[in-house]
Design a protein around this motif. Structure first.
Motif, PDB file in Angstrom:
ATOM      1  N   PHE A 161      11.167  -7.539   9.277  1.00 41.42           N
ATOM      2  CA  PHE A 161      10.586  -6.582   8.380  1.00 41.42           C
ATOM      3  C   PHE A 161       9.846  -7.613   7.232  1.00 41.42           C
ATOM      4  N   VAL A 162       8.550  -7.286   6.995  1.00 45.28           N
ATOM      5  CA  VAL A 162       7.566  -7.941   5.980  1.00 45.28           C
ATOM      6  C   VAL A 162       7.942  -7.373   4.455  1.00 45.28           C
ATOM      7  N   ILE A 163       8.336  -8.290   3.738  1.00 43.76           N
ATOM      8  CA  ILE A 163       8.419  -7.964   2.239  1.00 43.76           C
ATOM      9  C   ILE A 163       6.994  -8.503   1.693  1.00 43.76           C
ATOM     10  N   SER A 164       6.182  -7.636   1.012  1.00 45.67           N
ATOM     11  CA  SER A 164       4.977  -8.333   0.414  1.00 45.67           C
ATOM     12  C   SER A 164       4.330  -7.318  -0.657  1.00 45.67           C
ATOM     13  N   PRO A 165       3.855  -7.936  -1.742  1.00 45.72           N
ATOM     14  CA  PRO A 165       2.906  -7.137  -2.395  1.00 45.72           C
ATOM     15  C   PRO A 165       1.842  -6.535  -1.662  1.00 45.72           C
ATOM     16  N   ILE A 166       1.644  -5.285  -1.518  1.00 43.98           N
ATOM     17  CA  ILE A 166       0.435  -4.639  -0.721  1.00 43.98           C
ATOM     18  C   ILE A 166      -0.748  -4.415  -1.454  1.00 43.98           C
ATOM     19  N   GLY A 167      -0.545  -3.693  -2.645  1.00 48.97           N
ATOM     20  CA  GLY A 167      -1.900  -3.273  -3.373  1.00 48.97           C
ATOM     21  C   GLY A 167      -2.374  -1.934  -2.899  1.00 48.97           C
ATOM     22  N   GLU A 168      -3.336  -1.503  -3.657  1.00 49.15           N
ATOM     23  CA  GLU A 168      -4.167  -0.487  -3.248  1.00 49.15           C
ATOM     24  C   GLU A 168      -5.230  -0.858  -2.196  1.00 49.15           C
ATOM     25  N   GLU A 169      -5.729   0.184  -1.454  1.00 50.26           N
ATOM     26  CA  GLU A 169      -6.456  -0.063  -0.634  1.00 50.26           C
ATOM     27  C   GLU A 169      -7.904  -0.520  -1.139  1.00 50.26           C
ATOM     28  N   GLY A 170      -8.510  -1.458  -0.486  1.00 47.40           N
ATOM     29  CA  GLY A 170      -9.691  -2.339  -1.028  1.00 47.40           C
ATOM     30  C   GLY A 170      -9.324  -3.330  -2.103  1.00 47.40           C
ATOM     31  N   SER A 171      -8.277  -3.749  -2.718  1.00 49.15           N
ATOM     32  CA  SER A 171      -7.915  -4.625  -3.487  1.00 49.15           C
ATOM     33  C   SER A 171      -7.797  -5.725  -3.080  1.00 49.15           C
ATOM     34  N   GLU A 172      -8.041  -6.887  -3.708  1.00 48.63           N
ATOM     35  CA  GLU A 172      -7.684  -8.002  -3.300  1.00 48.63           C
ATOM     36  C   GLU A 172      -6.381  -8.416  -2.921  1.00 48.63           C
ATOM     37  N   ILE A 173      -5.463  -7.793  -3.608  1.00 49.02           N
ATOM     38  CA  ILE A 173      -4.048  -8.253  -3.053  1.00 49.02           C
ATOM     39  C   ILE A 173      -3.802  -7.407  -1.787  1.00 49.02           C
ATOM     40  N   GLY A 221       9.510 -13.477  19.880  1.00 52.03           N
ATOM     41  CA  GLY A 221      10.150 -12.147  20.180  1.00 52.03           C
ATOM     42  C   GLY A 221      10.494 -11.346  19.492  1.00 52.03           C
ATOM     43  N   PHE A 222       9.637 -10.979  18.246  1.00 50.62           N
ATOM     44  CA  PHE A 222       9.987 -10.126  17.247  1.00 50.62           C
ATOM     45  C   PHE A 222       8.741  -9.086  17.109  1.00 50.62           C
ATOM     46  N   GLU A 223       9.229  -7.752  16.481  1.00 44.54           N
ATOM     47  CA  GLU A 223       8.125  -6.717  16.297  1.00 44.54           C
ATOM     48  C   GLU A 223       8.082  -6.864  14.623  1.00 44.54           C
ATOM     49  N   ALA A 224       6.857  -7.296  14.182  1.00 42.96           N
ATOM     50  CA  ALA A 224       6.532  -7.538  12.878  1.00 42.96           C
ATOM     51  C   ALA A 224       6.310  -5.951  12.290  1.00 42.96           C
ATOM     52  N   ILE A 225       6.953  -5.710  11.225  1.00 40.03           N
ATOM     53  CA  ILE A 225       7.031  -4.347  10.470  1.00 40.03           C
ATOM     54  C   ILE A 225       6.661  -4.158   9.298  1.00 40.03           C
ATOM     55  N   ARG A 226       5.518  -3.806   8.780  1.00 40.80           N
ATOM     56  CA  ARG A 226       5.416  -3.838   7.231  1.00 40.80           C
ATOM     57  C   ARG A 226       5.397  -2.013   6.790  1.00 40.80           C
ATOM     58  N   VAL A 227       5.905  -1.634   5.620  1.00 37.13           N
ATOM     59  CA  VAL A 227       6.224  -0.459   5.250  1.00 37.13           C
ATOM     60  C   VAL A 227       4.912   0.359   5.275  1.00 37.13           C
ATOM     61  N   ASP A 228       3.709   0.124   5.119  1.00 38.56           N
ATOM     62  CA  ASP A 228       2.699   0.747   4.822  1.00 38.56           C
ATOM     63  C   ASP A 228       2.030   1.379   6.320  1.00 38.56           C
ATOM     64  N   LYS A 229       2.635   0.480   7.275  1.00 36.08           N
ATOM     65  CA  LYS A 229       2.248   0.607   8.816  1.00 36.08           C
ATOM     66  C   LYS A 229       2.758   1.413   9.547  1.00 36.08           C
ATOM     67  N   VAL A 230       4.112   1.947   8.909  1.00 39.39           N
ATOM     68  CA  VAL A 230       5.167   2.699   9.626  1.00 39.39           C
ATOM     69  C   VAL A 230       4.858   4.247   9.256  1.00 39.39           C
ATOM     70  N   ASN A 231       4.941   4.794  10.227  1.00 36.87           N
ATOM     71  CA  ASN A 231       4.573   6.453  10.292  1.00 36.87           C
ATOM     72  C   ASN A 231       5.862   7.185  10.413  1.00 36.87           C
ATOM     73  N   GLN A 232       6.337   7.288   9.032  1.00 35.73           N
ATOM     74  CA  GLN A 232       7.776   8.116   8.998  1.00 35.73           C
ATOM     75  C   GLN A 232       7.699   9.103   7.969  1.00 35.73           C
ATOM     76  N   SER A 233       8.369  10.414   8.106  1.00 28.74           N
ATOM     77  CA  SER A 233       7.964  11.472   7.237  1.00 28.74           C
ATOM     78  C   SER A 233       9.223  11.314   5.902  1.00 28.74           C
ATOM     79  N   ASP A 234      10.317  10.459   6.194  1.00 24.86           N
ATOM     80  CA  ASP A 234      11.276  10.519   5.083  1.00 24.86           C
ATOM     81  C   ASP A 234      10.821   9.674   3.973  1.00 24.86           C
ATOM     82  N   SER A 235      11.684   9.276   3.088  1.00 25.47           N
ATOM     83  CA  SER A 235      11.222   8.723   1.792  1.00 25.47           C
ATOM     84  C   SER A 235      11.110   7.347   2.040  1.00 25.47           C
TER      85      SER A 235
END
Length: 236
Positions: free
Chosen positions: A4-16, A36-50
Motif C-alpha cells: 500500500f502506498v501512502i502519499s500526498p495525492i493532491g487535486e487532479e492537474g496539481s503539481e502535487i 512480487g508485490f502489487e502496488a496499491i494507491r487509494v485513488d486507483k482503487v475502485n470500491q464503493s465503501d468509505s
C-alpha cells in the motif's frame, strides 16, 4: 502480496498530483513488480465503501507499506502513525530537498530526485535490496513461530542496510563539498599568482594600432603630422 502506498495525492492537474504519479509510476510500481508485490494507491482503487475505511483496511492488511513524506502531508503522517502502531514493515521515501520534521527525525527515508535519472535508478535499487531483507507475515501461525528468530535477524538487517545507505550518502556529500572547496582554492591561487594587467593609456593604444600602417605608407605619416600641426595652430 500487496504494497500500500501512502502519499500526498493532491487535486487532479496539481503539481502535487503530478509528482505523486511520477513517484508511483517510475519508482514504486517497478520495484513492487520486481519484488512480487502489487502496488496499491487509494485513488486507483475502485470500491464503493468509505475511502477512510478502505485506507485503514489496506494499512492493516498489506504486507508492506511505502510512505512518501514529501510535503509533510498531515493525512500521510496519520496513516504512517497508524501503520507504525501495528508494527508491520514500512519504508519511507522523500524528495531529496525535503527535511524530515523534528518530531519524526528518527526515521530513515530514501531520497529521490525525479529530475535526475541516476537518482531514480539508485533509489529503486535501494528499495529492492531493502525489501529483500524484510520478512512478511505468513498465514500459518506455526510457521510464524518457527521463523520468529529469523524475522528478528532480517529486521535488524533492514535497519543496518538503511544506516549504511545513510552513511554512503553522507560520504558522497562530503566528497562533493571537498571537491568544491578544492576548486575554489585552486582558482584563488591562480588569481593571486597572475598579476593584474596594467591599465593602458587610450592614446598609447591608438598609436600601437596605427603605427604599423603608418610605417607601411610614409605619405600617410606625413599627412597625419601636418594635420596635427594644424590642430595645434587652431588651438592657439
Amino acid at each position: 502480496m500487496k504494497c500500500f502506498v501512502i502519499s500526498p495525492i493532491g487535486e487532479e492537474g496539481s503539481e502535487i498530483r503530478k509528482r505523486a504519479d511520477q513517484v508511483y509510476k517510475y519508482i514504486i510500481s517497478p520495484v513492487c513488480e520486481e519484488c512480487g508485490f502489487e502496488a496499491i494507491r487509494v485513488d486507483k482503487v475502485n470500491q464503493s465503501d468509505s475511502i477512510t475505511q478502505t485506507i485503514i483496511d489496506y494499512i492493516k492488511e498489506s504486507e508492506l507499506v511505502i510512505a512518501d513524506i514529501t510535503g509533510h502531508n498531515p493525512n500521510a503522517f496519520y496513516e504512517m502513525g497508524y501503520r507504525a502502531s501495528i508494527g508491520k514493515p514500512m519504508i519511507h521515501l522523500k524528495e531529496k530537498s525535503e527535511k524530515i520534521p523534528f518530531d519524526i527525525a528518527g526515521i530513515r527515508a530514501f531520497d529521490y530526485e525525479l529530475s535526475d535519472l541516476d537518482s531514480v535508478a539508485e533509489v529503486k535499487a535501494r528499495l529492492t535490496k531493502t525489501i529483500g531483507t524484510m520478512s512478511f507475515e505468513l498465514d500459518d501461525i506455526e510457521n510464524k513461530k518457527e521463523l520468529q528468530g529469523q524475522d528478528i535477524v532480517r529486521n535488524d538487517n533492514t535497519q543496518l542496510l538503511s544506516v549504511l545507505y545513510e552513511i554512503q550518502d553522507e560520504i558522497a556529500g562530503l566528497r562533493s563539498e571537498i571537491h568544491n572547496k578544492d576548486t575554489e582554492t585552486i582558482q584563488a591561487i591562480v588569481k593571486a599568482s597572475v598579476p593584474a594587467a596594467p591599465i593602458e593609456d587610450p592614446n598609447m593604444t591608438m598609436m600601437k594600432a596605427l603605427l604599423p600602417e603608418l610605417l607601411k605608407n610614409p605619405n600617410s605619416m606625413k599627412t597625419l603630422m601636418e594635420l596635427g600641426k594644424a590642430v595645434e595652430k587652431d588651438k592657439k
